[in-house]
Enzyme design. Structure first.
Site, short mmCIF file in Angstrom:
data_model
loop_
_atom_site.label_atom_id
_atom_site.label_comp_id
_atom_site.label_asym_id
_atom_site.label_seq_id
_atom_site.Cartn_x
_atom_site.Cartn_y
_atom_site.Cartn_z
N ASP A 38 0.84 -1.19 0.00
CA ASP A 38 0.00 0.00 0.00
C ASP A 38 0.88 1.24 0.00
OD1 ASP A 38 -2.31 -1.56 0.19
OD2 ASP A 38 -2.21 -1.61 2.38
N PRO A 39 0.37 2.37 -0.47
CA PRO A 39 1.17 3.60 -0.47
C PRO A 39 1.74 3.97 0.90
CG PRO A 39 -0.75 3.90 -1.85
CD PRO A 39 -0.91 2.55 -1.20
#
Length: 299
Positions: A38-39
């Protein structure tokens, strides 16, 4: 240039963004990655370059290791620090309570993926639906948690840190949420750090900043792992010039003289210390599944 890079993805960037920037800077033909971060997450993100992209499904990454930190007493819609606060509670578990419940999260467990995840629903990513406010549910998945332990608990600041070793595809944010539910509390992840992904370890990774600041393509070479070293877990057969030319055309070749009636679901065909193909071995016959176009200009 063919091989793998053990990239350390920084927080704040998507996995796709990092790959696209590397591909564009070095003018690579193909690029791919193993697993997604995920970012907000950071850590090990294995990257395959050019012909190595054909080997992604052959990598042994059955176990992943994460360090994750949580903030107690609050839950967000994304289950991490990027989301909006949706629930609060004054109940913050003590250190002994947290330790005593962790045995329930070892072995095979069921997880409901986060609403903000890349899980697909009728071809659409869950996070796209969540951002639009659409109502939907996600099927639970079974995942194996090999080990989980508490490494720090700060009752005053309502924070805890854990290390987990788990099966590929485990949702760390969901794991944190479910631990909190089991303790009649709430939490969200403030940090997720992938420490290892099978063969790839944090201690041998290279920062995204260092890679993207390299001056030219030749500078990238020293960061590339050869394909065979990454596929260390797959047995190898050695082939000669004649068999190499047959494999190049996708034809099966007999290895009866070399290995007898050996059978393998996964096997590498090697020519002069370079991987030529991946395939299967049945009754002494090698059947190529993935042919790597690394050697063809040499023959």
């Amino acid at each position: 240039m063919n091989g793998w890079i053990n990239l350390y993805k920084p927080s704040g960037y998507s996995s796709t963004f990092c790959l696209n920037l590397i591909k564009k800077k070095f003018k690579l033909e193909r690029i791919g990655h193993l697993g997604t971060l995920d970012p907000m997450a950071e850590g090990v993100l294995p990257i395959a370059i050019n012909e190595a992209t054909k080997t992604i499904n052959y990598i042994n990454h059955s176990k992943k290791k994460y360090l994750f930190e949580v903030q107690w007493g609050v839950e967000t819609d994304t289950l991490d620090s990027e989301g909006k606060v949706i629930k609060k509670t004054s109940n913050v578990p003590g250190k002994k309570e947290v330790i005593n419940i962790l045995h329930l999260f070892k072995g095979v467990i069921e997880q409901e993926p986060p609403k903000y995840s890349a899980k697909k629903i009728n071809g659409r990513r869950a996070y796209h639906l969540a951002r639009k406010g659409e109502v939907f549910s996600l099927k639970k998945v079974k995942k194996n948690i090999f080990n989980i332990r508490l490494i720090n608990h700060d009752q005053t600041n309502k924070k805890s840190s854990f290390v987990v070793i788990c099966e590929a595809g485990t949702y760390v944010r969901s794991l944190a949420r479910d631990i909190a539910i089991g303790l009649n509390s709430m939490c969200y992840c403030t940090k997720i750090l992938r420490l290892s992904d099978g063969f790839f370890k944090k201690r041998t990774s290279f920062s995204f900043e260092k890679l993207i600041n390299l001056k030219q393509l030749s500078d990238l070479d020293k960061y590339i792992l050869d394909i065979q070293s990454v596929l260390y877990h797959i047995p190898t057969i050695k082939i000669n010039d004649k068999k190499l030319k047959l494999i190049k055309n996708g034809m099966k070749v007999s290895m009866l003289d070399e290995v007898g009636t050996k059978e393998c679901q996964e096997i590498l065909a090697e020519y002069n210390h370079t991987i030529a193909a991946l395939g299967t071995m049945r009754e002494g016959i090698f059947y190529p599944k993935k042919v790597l176009n690394i050697l063809w200009k040499k023959i």
